[in-house]
Design a protein around this motif. Sequence first.
Motif, PDB file in Angstrom:
ATOM      1  N   SER A  46       0.828  -1.210   0.000  1.00  0.00           N
ATOM      2  CA  SER A  46       0.000   0.000   0.000  1.00  0.00           C
ATOM      3  C   SER A  46       0.859   1.256   0.000  1.00  0.00           C
ATOM      4  CB  SER A  46      -0.925   0.018   1.218  1.00  0.00           C
ATOM      5  OG  SER A  46      -1.865  -1.014   1.122  1.00  0.00           O
ATOM      6  N   LEU A  47       1.926   1.242   0.798  1.00  0.00           N
ATOM      7  CA  LEU A  47       2.812   2.396   0.830  1.00  0.00           C
ATOM      8  C   LEU A  47       3.487   2.586  -0.527  1.00  0.00           C
ATOM      9  CD1 LEU A  47       4.906   3.717   3.644  1.00  0.00           C
ATOM     10  CD2 LEU A  47       6.093   3.250   1.525  1.00  0.00           C
ATOM     11  N   LEU A  48       3.923   1.500  -1.168  1.00  0.00           N
ATOM     12  CA  LEU A  48       4.543   1.589  -2.497  1.00  0.00           C
ATOM     13  C   LEU A  48       3.544   2.122  -3.524  1.00  0.00           C
ATOM     14  CD1 LEU A  48       6.611  -1.721  -2.542  1.00  0.00           C
ATOM     15  CD2 LEU A  48       7.517   0.608  -2.421  1.00  0.00           C
ATOM     16  N   ASP A  49       2.311   1.631  -3.476  1.00  0.00           N
ATOM     17  CA  ASP A  49       1.284   2.108  -4.409  1.00  0.00           C
ATOM     18  C   ASP A  49       1.003   3.594  -4.181  1.00  0.00           C
ATOM     19  OD1 ASP A  49       1.068  -0.376  -5.592  1.00  0.00           O
ATOM     20  OD2 ASP A  49      -0.666  -0.975  -4.392  1.00  0.00           O
ATOM     21  N   GLN A  50       0.945   4.005  -2.923  1.00  0.00           N
ATOM     22  CA  GLN A  50       0.742   5.414  -2.588  1.00  0.00           C
ATOM     23  C   GLN A  50       1.880   6.256  -3.171  1.00  0.00           C
ATOM     24  OE1 GLN A  50       0.855   6.181   1.645  1.00  0.00           O
ATOM     25  NE2 GLN A  50       1.201   8.358   1.336  1.00  0.00           N
ATOM     26  N   ALA A  51       3.095   5.753  -3.070  1.00  0.00           N
ATOM     27  CA  ALA A  51       4.264   6.489  -3.561  1.00  0.00           C
ATOM     28  C   ALA A  51       4.230   6.658  -5.074  1.00  0.00           C
ATOM     29  CB  ALA A  51       5.541   5.760  -3.149  1.00  0.00           C
ATOM     30  N   LEU A  52       3.652   5.707  -5.770  1.00  0.00           N
ATOM     31  CA  LEU A  52       3.638   5.720  -7.230  1.00  0.00           C
ATOM     32  C   LEU A  52       2.703   6.786  -7.803  1.00  0.00           C
ATOM     33  CD1 LEU A  52       4.738   4.272  -9.737  1.00  0.00           C
ATOM     34  CD2 LEU A  52       2.837   2.661  -9.522  1.00  0.00           C
ATOM     35  N   HIS A  53       1.617   7.067  -7.105  1.00  0.00           N
ATOM     36  CA  HIS A  53       0.611   7.991  -7.625  1.00  0.00           C
ATOM     37  C   HIS A  53       1.069   9.444  -7.560  1.00  0.00           C
ATOM     38  CE1 HIS A  53      -2.318   4.948  -8.383  1.00  0.00           C
ATOM     39  NE2 HIS A  53      -2.078   4.440  -7.205  1.00  0.00           N
ATOM     40  N   ASP A  54       0.696  10.191  -8.573  1.00  0.00           N
ATOM     41  CA  ASP A  54       0.964  11.629  -8.654  1.00  0.00           C
ATOM     42  C   ASP A  54       2.449  11.985  -8.668  1.00  0.00           C
ATOM     43  OD1 ASP A  54      -1.789  12.090  -8.650  1.00  0.00           O
ATOM     44  OD2 ASP A  54      -1.845  12.102  -6.467  1.00  0.00           O
ATOM     45  N   ARG A  55       3.266  11.093  -9.204  1.00  0.00           N
ATOM     46  CA  ARG A  55       4.696  11.375  -9.323  1.00  0.00           C
ATOM     47  C   ARG A  55       5.147  11.094 -10.747  1.00  0.00           C
ATOM     48  NH1 ARG A  55       4.401  10.030  -4.107  1.00  0.00           N
ATOM     49  NH2 ARG A  55       5.665  11.246  -2.689  1.00  0.00           N
ATOM     50  N   SER A  56       6.073  11.892 -11.227  1.00  0.00           N
ATOM     51  CA  SER A  56       6.663  11.635 -12.540  1.00  0.00           C
ATOM     52  C   SER A  56       7.907  10.768 -12.410  1.00  0.00           C
ATOM     53  CB  SER A  56       7.003  12.942 -13.257  1.00  0.00           C
ATOM     54  OG  SER A  56       7.929  13.685 -12.496  1.00  0.00           O
ATOM     55  N   GLU A  57       8.478  10.707 -11.188  1.00  0.00           N
ATOM     56  CA  GLU A  57       9.650   9.879 -10.908  1.00  0.00           C
ATOM     57  C   GLU A  57       9.510   9.292  -9.514  1.00  0.00           C
ATOM     58  OE1 GLU A  57      13.058  12.406 -11.031  1.00  0.00           O
ATOM     59  OE2 GLU A  57      13.032  12.572 -13.209  1.00  0.00           O
ATOM     60  N   LEU A  58      10.041   8.076  -9.336  1.00  0.00           N
ATOM     61  CA  LEU A  58      10.069   7.458  -8.015  1.00  0.00           C
ATOM     62  C   LEU A  58      11.322   6.604  -7.925  1.00  0.00           C
ATOM     63  CD1 LEU A  58       8.682   6.901  -5.276  1.00  0.00           C
ATOM     64  CD2 LEU A  58       7.609   4.911  -6.369  1.00  0.00           C
ATOM     65  N   THR A  59      12.018   6.723  -6.787  1.00  0.00           N
ATOM     66  CA  THR A  59      13.195   5.914  -6.531  1.00  0.00           C
ATOM     67  C   THR A  59      12.918   4.989  -5.359  1.00  0.00           C
ATOM     68  OG1 THR A  59      14.678   7.648  -7.303  1.00  0.00           O
ATOM     69  CG2 THR A  59      15.640   5.960  -5.894  1.00  0.00           C
ATOM     70  N   LEU A  60      13.254   3.717  -5.524  1.00  0.00           N
ATOM     71  CA  LEU A  60      13.265   2.777  -4.405  1.00  0.00           C
ATOM     72  C   LEU A  60      14.720   2.617  -4.000  1.00  0.00           C
ATOM     73  CD1 LEU A  60      10.849  -0.111  -5.459  1.00  0.00           C
ATOM     74  CD2 LEU A  60      10.329   1.984  -4.227  1.00  0.00           C
ATOM     75  N   ASP A  61      15.044   2.993  -2.795  1.00  0.00           N
ATOM     76  CA  ASP A  61      16.407   2.897  -2.290  1.00  0.00           C
ATOM     77  C   ASP A  61      16.503   1.654  -1.411  1.00  0.00           C
ATOM     78  OD1 ASP A  61      18.898   3.151  -1.113  1.00  0.00           O
ATOM     79  OD2 ASP A  61      18.683   5.298  -0.735  1.00  0.00           O
ATOM     80  N   LEU A  62      17.159   0.628  -1.945  1.00  0.00           N
ATOM     81  CA  LEU A  62      17.281  -0.652  -1.241  1.00  0.00           C
ATOM     82  C   LEU A  62      18.682  -0.870  -0.692  1.00  0.00           C
ATOM     83  CD1 LEU A  62      15.398  -2.909  -3.823  1.00  0.00           C
ATOM     84  CD2 LEU A  62      14.442  -1.546  -1.978  1.00  0.00           C
ATOM     85  N   ARG A  63      19.517   0.156  -0.712  1.00  0.00           N
ATOM     86  CA  ARG A  63      20.919  -0.007  -0.334  1.00  0.00           C
ATOM     87  C   ARG A  63      21.110  -0.459   1.108  1.00  0.00           C
ATOM     88  NH1 ARG A  63      23.200   5.619  -1.836  1.00  0.00           N
ATOM     89  NH2 ARG A  63      21.132   6.126  -1.024  1.00  0.00           N
TER      90      ARG A  63
END
Length: 121
Positions: A46-63
């Motif tokens: 749900s948090l990932l889906d929320q992050a995806l909406h209304d953005r032109s770019e999204l970074t997942l930082d898994l470091r």
Amino acid sequence: MTTNPVAMNIVSGEGYAVRLDHENDCVHLAGSLRLDGLSEYAPISSLLDQALHDRSELTLDLRELEFLNSSGIATLSKFVISARNHQDCALRIRGSNEIAWQGKSLNNLKRLMPALELTFD
């Protein structure tokens, strides 16, 4: 698993945290994710889906994500497919050369979304 009721931008539990950084259009995943099955990953999805909406770019930082079990990899794969279908958002994933599981598992995500920008530090 607990969520931060104030911000609803953090999902955390024993040994892990997933945080949505609105200012930098980034989701940071850290620790060791060993949840039991896709249903336990639902708040993270749900948090990932929320992050995806209304953005032109999204970074997942898994470091800082030291471990991700098969249910977590399945959750991440489903999210990448969702991002692929959400064509107006470019997705980047940042991984670590120091964490063994990330090389093979994250490279497989490019098969699901060839436009995915994948970098390793």
